[in-house]
Enzyme design. Structure first.
Site, PDB file in Angstrom:
ATOM      1  N   CYS A  56      -4.806   2.335  -3.675  1.00 14.62           N
ATOM      2  CA  CYS A  56      -3.583   2.897  -3.053  1.00 14.62           C
ATOM      3  C   CYS A  56      -2.407   1.947  -3.203  1.00 14.62           C
ATOM      4  O   CYS A  56      -1.581   1.816  -2.283  1.00 14.62           O
ATOM      5  CB  CYS A  56      -3.798   3.251  -1.587  1.00 14.62           C
ATOM      6  SG  CYS A  56      -5.103   4.440  -1.353  1.00 14.62           S
TER       7      CYS A  56
ATOM      8  N   LYS B 225     -10.406  -1.093  10.471  1.00 12.40           N
ATOM      9  CA  LYS B 225     -10.457  -2.293   9.628  1.00 12.40           C
ATOM     10  C   LYS B 225     -10.666  -3.541  10.485  1.00 12.40           C
ATOM     11  O   LYS B 225     -10.515  -4.664  10.026  1.00 12.40           O
ATOM     12  CB  LYS B 225      -9.173  -2.407   8.817  1.00 12.40           C
ATOM     13  CG  LYS B 225      -9.035  -1.272   7.780  1.00 12.40           C
ATOM     14  CD  LYS B 225      -7.827  -1.464   6.923  1.00 12.40           C
ATOM     15  CE  LYS B 225      -7.372  -0.231   6.203  1.00 12.40           C
ATOM     16  NZ  LYS B 225      -8.244   0.200   5.130  1.00 12.40           N
TER      17      LYS B 225
ATOM     18  N   HIS C 101       0.871  -1.176   0.000  1.00 14.88           N
ATOM     19  CA  HIS C 101       0.000   0.000   0.000  1.00 14.88           C
ATOM     20  C   HIS C 101       0.914   1.234   0.000  1.00 14.88           C
ATOM     21  O   HIS C 101       2.036   1.173   0.518  1.00 14.88           O
ATOM     22  CB  HIS C 101      -0.826  -0.054   1.280  1.00 14.88           C
ATOM     23  CG  HIS C 101      -1.887   0.987   1.397  1.00 14.88           C
ATOM     24  ND1 HIS C 101      -1.627   2.266   1.806  1.00 14.88           N
ATOM     25  CD2 HIS C 101      -3.233   0.922   1.190  1.00 14.88           C
ATOM     26  CE1 HIS C 101      -2.760   2.941   1.842  1.00 14.88           C
ATOM     27  NE2 HIS C 101      -3.748   2.164   1.473  1.00 14.88           N
TER      28      HIS C 101
HETATM   29  N1  C6P Z   1      -6.427   0.424   2.796  1.00 18.61           N
HETATM   30  C1  C6P Z   1      -8.238   0.075   1.232  1.00 18.61           C
HETATM   31  O1  C6P Z   1      -9.318   0.396   0.694  1.00 18.61           O
HETATM   32  P1  C6P Z   1      -5.090   3.693   7.159  1.00 18.61           P
HETATM   33  O2  C6P Z   1      -5.636   4.550   6.064  1.00 18.61           O
HETATM   34  O3  C6P Z   1      -3.916   4.326   7.853  1.00 18.61           O
HETATM   35  O4  C6P Z   1      -6.128   3.223   8.123  1.00 18.61           O
HETATM   36  O5  C6P Z   1      -4.576   2.345   6.449  1.00 18.61           O
HETATM   37  C2  C6P Z   1      -3.659   2.422   5.391  1.00 18.61           C
HETATM   38  C3  C6P Z   1      -3.414   1.069   4.840  1.00 18.61           C
HETATM   39  C4  C6P Z   1      -2.160   0.498   4.996  1.00 18.61           C
HETATM   40  N2  C6P Z   1      -1.903  -0.761   4.586  1.00 18.61           N
HETATM   41  C5  C6P Z   1      -2.849  -1.522   4.009  1.00 18.61           C
HETATM   42  C6  C6P Z   1      -2.530  -2.917   3.610  1.00 18.61           C
HETATM   43  C7  C6P Z   1      -4.126  -0.994   3.802  1.00 18.61           C
HETATM   44  O6  C6P Z   1      -5.057  -1.752   3.236  1.00 18.61           O
HETATM   45  C8  C6P Z   1      -4.410   0.344   4.191  1.00 18.61           C
HETATM   46  C9  C6P Z   1      -5.743   0.970   3.899  1.00 18.61           C
HETATM   47  C10 C6P Z   1      -7.744   0.885   2.413  1.00 18.61           C
HETATM   48  O7  C6P Z   1      -7.597  -0.874   0.833  1.00 18.61           O
HETATM   49  C11 C6P Z   1      -7.824   2.354   2.129  1.00 18.61           C
HETATM   50  S1  C6P Z   1      -6.745   2.838   0.844  1.00 18.61           S
END
Ligand code: C6P
Length: 407
Positions: free
Chosen positions: A365, A227, A124
């Site tokens: 992302c 999540k 990501h």
């Molecule tokens: N992925 C998705 O739709 P945050 O935004 O800090 O809570 O998480 C970031 C992040 C980091 N690593 C992984 C593997 C992720 O999946 C995500 C967030 C979401 O897949 C939003 S882009």
């Protein structure tokens, strides 16, 4: 083993009662964020209606109560991931913030020009860009561990990239765009053999696999509450105590200090050294209830139920003409990413939205990963414990309709 009853689980998530264009909501965007059970929502309501107070600051009743509840979440996380000590749990804004914390503290303090960091091709952006920012400041090199066409890390290539210059490996446990479950334990062992530290991006892993940081021997592990059935804007960083002791503070402000004068400031003990300013108190308290809910249902039950849904969804998607699943790792979970020939993913998502279906399209992302898989974007249906085969059936129905209309 606790009992898994899908009918009662569905009733625990009030958002599932929402009607979208008059239709039942079919929520298949769980990798972006998942829905919250009533106990999580109620705890936020309760904090603001009956318990508002700051933490670690007041000696009055409400402040002490809020502090106790806030600190209970730290203990809950400690046992959920089997950390050695509650000091090893630092509250942050989420995965992104946790990774940035490590880059800005451990990275700036201990990495220097010529050192190497390894990340994989399926990361990501949150696990790429902080290291690029650090590289600009320090002159370290970022090297990329390649993956195969199925979406699995190539362990021999990883082995070949590891050398005495490798100081840190930072890899995702479960890919948000493919669903691949990476062999993290093995990868950590390999990194440690070369003396490198290992950061696990566990954003997608916390609610879909059992994590034991001592068994993994992870040095750092980052995750987000939203999540794992918790609220947005809160998460945590796990790090080994000996590393946290050596790392300088992340941000300066209230709570992270011991004594402040204009001449010299000394810092608070762990974990508070890394928690500057008033935190997301209701969010942290709600995270306790999210973990409690996951524990009540039982992670082992959730894993096997989601696997059943994944197998079912994978099979049913084959019925769509010209559909290709992106990410077919042998070990995968809860994510169905796909592309349909001649139909743009954005058209597909707009179309299925009218059926009350929430799915995500785009690069998720993970632009370098999209390039590696030879697509600009995918359509992603991501599963959670409250989804049903009926949800998948309705998705398939909508995709078939889209096929008729767009072709
Ligand atoms: N992925 C998705 O739709 P945050 O935004 O800090 O809570 O998480 C970031 C992040 C980091 N690593 C992984 C593997 C992720 O999946 C995500 C967030 C979401 O897949 C939003 S882009």
């Amino acid at each position: 083993m606790s009992e898994f009853n899908i009918n009662t689980i569905v009733k625990d998530f009030p958002t599932l009662e929402t009607k979208i264009y008059g239709k039942r909501l079919i929520y298949l965007d769980n990798a972006a964020t998942n829905l919250k059970p009533r106990s999580v929502i109620n705890s936020i309501h309760e904090y603001y209606s009956q318990g508002t107070s700051n933490v670690h600051r007041g000696l009055h009743y409400l402040s002490e109560k809020a502090t106790d509840k806030y600190e209970m979440t730290r203990d809950k996380i400690k046992s959920f991931i089997n950390a050695r000590d509650r000091k090893e749990i630092i509250f942050t804004k989420g995965t992104t913030d946790s990774i940035n914390l490590v880059a800005a503290t451990y990275g700036l303090e201990f990495l220097k020009e010529g050192d190497e960091i390894l990340v994989s091709e399926m990361e990501h952006h949150s696990n790429i860009v902080p290291w690029q920012l650090l590289a600009k400041k320090t002159g370290i090199k970022i090297k990329v561990i390649p993956i195969n066409d199925e979406g699995e890390i190539l362990l021999e290539e990883y082995e070949a990239l590891l050398n005495e210059k490798t100081k840190l490996v930072s890899v995702v446990y479960i890919s948000n765009a493919l669903g691949t479950i990476n062999p993290i334990k093995k990868m950590i062992e390999m990194a440690h053999q070369k003396g490198a530290k290992f950061l696990v991006d566990a954003a997608q892993a916390m609610a879909h696999t059992k994590i034991d940081v001592q068994d993994l021997d992870a040095d750092f592990l980052a995750f987000s509450a939203h999540k794992m059935l918790g609220p947005t804007g809160v998460g945590a960083l796990y790090a080994k105590e000996e590393l946290l002791e050596q790392m300088p503070p992340y941000q300066g402000g209230g709570d992270m200090i011991d004594v402040v004068s204009f001449e010299k400031t000394t810092f608070n003990d762990l974990p508070y050294k890394f928690e500057a300013g008033t935190p997301n108190i209701s969010g942290v308290i709600a995270l306790f209830h999210a973990i409690e809910y996951l524990e009540k249902i039982g992670l082992e039950n959730i894993i096997s139920y989601e696997d059943e849904l994944l197998q079912y969804g994978t099979k049913r998607l084959q019925e769509i003409d010209g559909l290709k699943i992106i990410g077919i790792a042998k070990k995968k979970t809860s994510i169905l990413s796909f592309a349909i020939k001649d139909i743009h993913p954005h058209d597909l998502a707009t179309f299925t939205d009218k059926f009350g279906i929430a799915i995500r399209t785009g690069h998720h992302c993970a632009q370098p990963l999209m390039k590696r898989m030879g697509v600009v974007a995918t359509t992603r249906a991501s599963l959670s414990l409250y989804n049903t085969k009926k949800d998948i059936d309705e998705l398939i129905y909508a995709l078939k309709k889209a096929e008729e209309i767009f072709r």
